[in-house]
Design a protein around this motif. Structure first.
Motif, PDB file in Angstrom:
ATOM      1  N   UNK A   1       1.415  -0.969  -0.375  1.00 37.53           N
ATOM      2  CA  UNK A   1       0.045  -0.112  -0.145  1.00 37.53           C
ATOM      3  C   UNK A   1       1.395   0.998  -0.111  1.00 37.53           C
ATOM      4  N   UNK A   2       0.541   2.268  -1.190  1.00 33.23           N
ATOM      5  CA  UNK A   2       1.373   3.526  -0.898  1.00 33.23           C
ATOM      6  C   UNK A   2       1.108   4.247  -0.094  1.00 33.23           C
ATOM      7  N   UNK A   3       1.636   5.129   0.543  1.00 35.07           N
ATOM      8  CA  UNK A   3       0.974   6.190   1.620  1.00 35.07           C
ATOM      9  C   UNK A   3       0.040   6.869   1.531  1.00 35.07           C
ATOM     10  N   UNK A  55       8.814  -2.391  -7.031  1.00 31.73           N
ATOM     11  CA  UNK A  55       8.108  -1.981  -7.807  1.00 31.73           C
ATOM     12  C   UNK A  55       7.931  -0.369  -8.233  1.00 31.73           C
ATOM     13  N   UNK A  56       7.837   0.313  -9.055  1.00 32.99           N
ATOM     14  CA  UNK A  56       7.977   1.509  -9.742  1.00 32.99           C
ATOM     15  C   UNK A  56       7.042   2.379  -9.404  1.00 32.99           C
ATOM     16  N   UNK A  62      -0.212  -1.591  -7.555  1.00 31.06           N
ATOM     17  CA  UNK A  62      -0.810  -3.607  -7.407  1.00 31.06           C
ATOM     18  C   UNK A  62      -1.506  -4.531  -5.964  1.00 31.06           C
ATOM     19  N   UNK A  63      -2.308  -3.428  -5.525  1.00 27.07           N
ATOM     20  CA  UNK A  63      -2.287  -4.263  -4.545  1.00 27.07           C
ATOM     21  C   UNK A  63      -2.383  -6.259  -3.990  1.00 27.07           C
ATOM     22  N   UNK A  64      -1.509  -6.285  -3.170  1.00 26.23           N
ATOM     23  CA  UNK A  64      -0.994  -8.109  -2.528  1.00 26.23           C
ATOM     24  C   UNK A  64      -2.466  -8.373  -1.619  1.00 26.23           C
ATOM     25  N   UNK A 123       2.453  -4.706   4.495  1.00 30.30           N
ATOM     26  CA  UNK A 123       2.293  -5.705   3.660  1.00 30.30           C
ATOM     27  C   UNK A 123       2.565  -6.676   3.431  1.00 30.30           C
ATOM     28  N   UNK A 124       1.608  -7.619   2.904  1.00 24.24           N
ATOM     29  CA  UNK A 124       1.845  -8.817   2.042  1.00 24.24           C
ATOM     30  C   UNK A 124       2.517  -8.429   0.738  1.00 24.24           C
ATOM     31  N   UNK A 125       2.264  -7.503   0.109  1.00 25.25           N
ATOM     32  CA  UNK A 125       3.775  -6.727  -1.065  1.00 25.25           C
ATOM     33  C   UNK A 125       4.642  -7.065  -0.682  1.00 25.25           C
TER      34      UNK A 125
END
Length: 154
Positions: A1-3, A55-56, A62-64, A123-125
């Motif tokens: 998850x991004x900020x 991740x770029x 892309x949520x995991x 996070x799972x990502x």
């Protein structure tokens, strides 16, 4: 998850915790929160992030999804009617763990070994969010205090 998405998530979920009165964006911070507890005590939290491996930032997120953290009872937030940074860490970690967000793998308070109090979210990502407690204050105080010099109780 991004900020940015994490901040929106916290603005929604943290006010649902029993002892949190309000959660607002900390004005002047890219990713920061201003929490007011039911006693009127306040906490200003700054957040930073570590991207998921590979991740770029210019690509769509892309949520995991995976198993949610186990629900935990809310710990006692108050010590003699005041909040300590350690109790705030544990309480906020419980609030995020109890959110049932299936992108969160784990939430952990930094604990007494850390230079600055706060908590982390994995996070799972593989991404991570770091939430540092920057300023704490009694009811009615402003965020003019010295950053990272929290009082023992607030």
């Amino acid at each position: 998850m991004r900020p940015a998405r994490f901040q929106e998530f916290t603005l929604d979920v943290l006010p649902k915790a029993p002892e949190i009165q309000t959660v607002n964006v900390w004005d002047g911070r890219a990713f920061g929160l201003h929490l007011t507890f039911n006693t009127g005590s306040q906490l200003w939290i700054g957040s930073t992030a570590q991207a998921a491996p590979g991740e770029q930032g210019d690509q769509a997120e892309t949520p995991v999804h995976g198993d949610t953290p186990a629900e935990v009872p809310y710990p006692d937030l108050y010590e003699g009617g005041k909040i300590t940074p350690a109790r705030a860490e544990d309480y906020l970690a419980a609030a995020l763990a109890n959110s049932h967000n299936d992108e969160i793998a784990s939430v952990y308070p930094y604990g007494s070994e850390a230079k600055n109090p706060g908590l982390g979210v994995r996070f799972h990502s593989g991404a991570r969010i770091f939430m540092l407690f920057e300023i704490a204050g009694r009811p009615g105080q402003s965020a003019d205090g010295q950053k990272y010099s929290l009082p023992p109780t607030f």
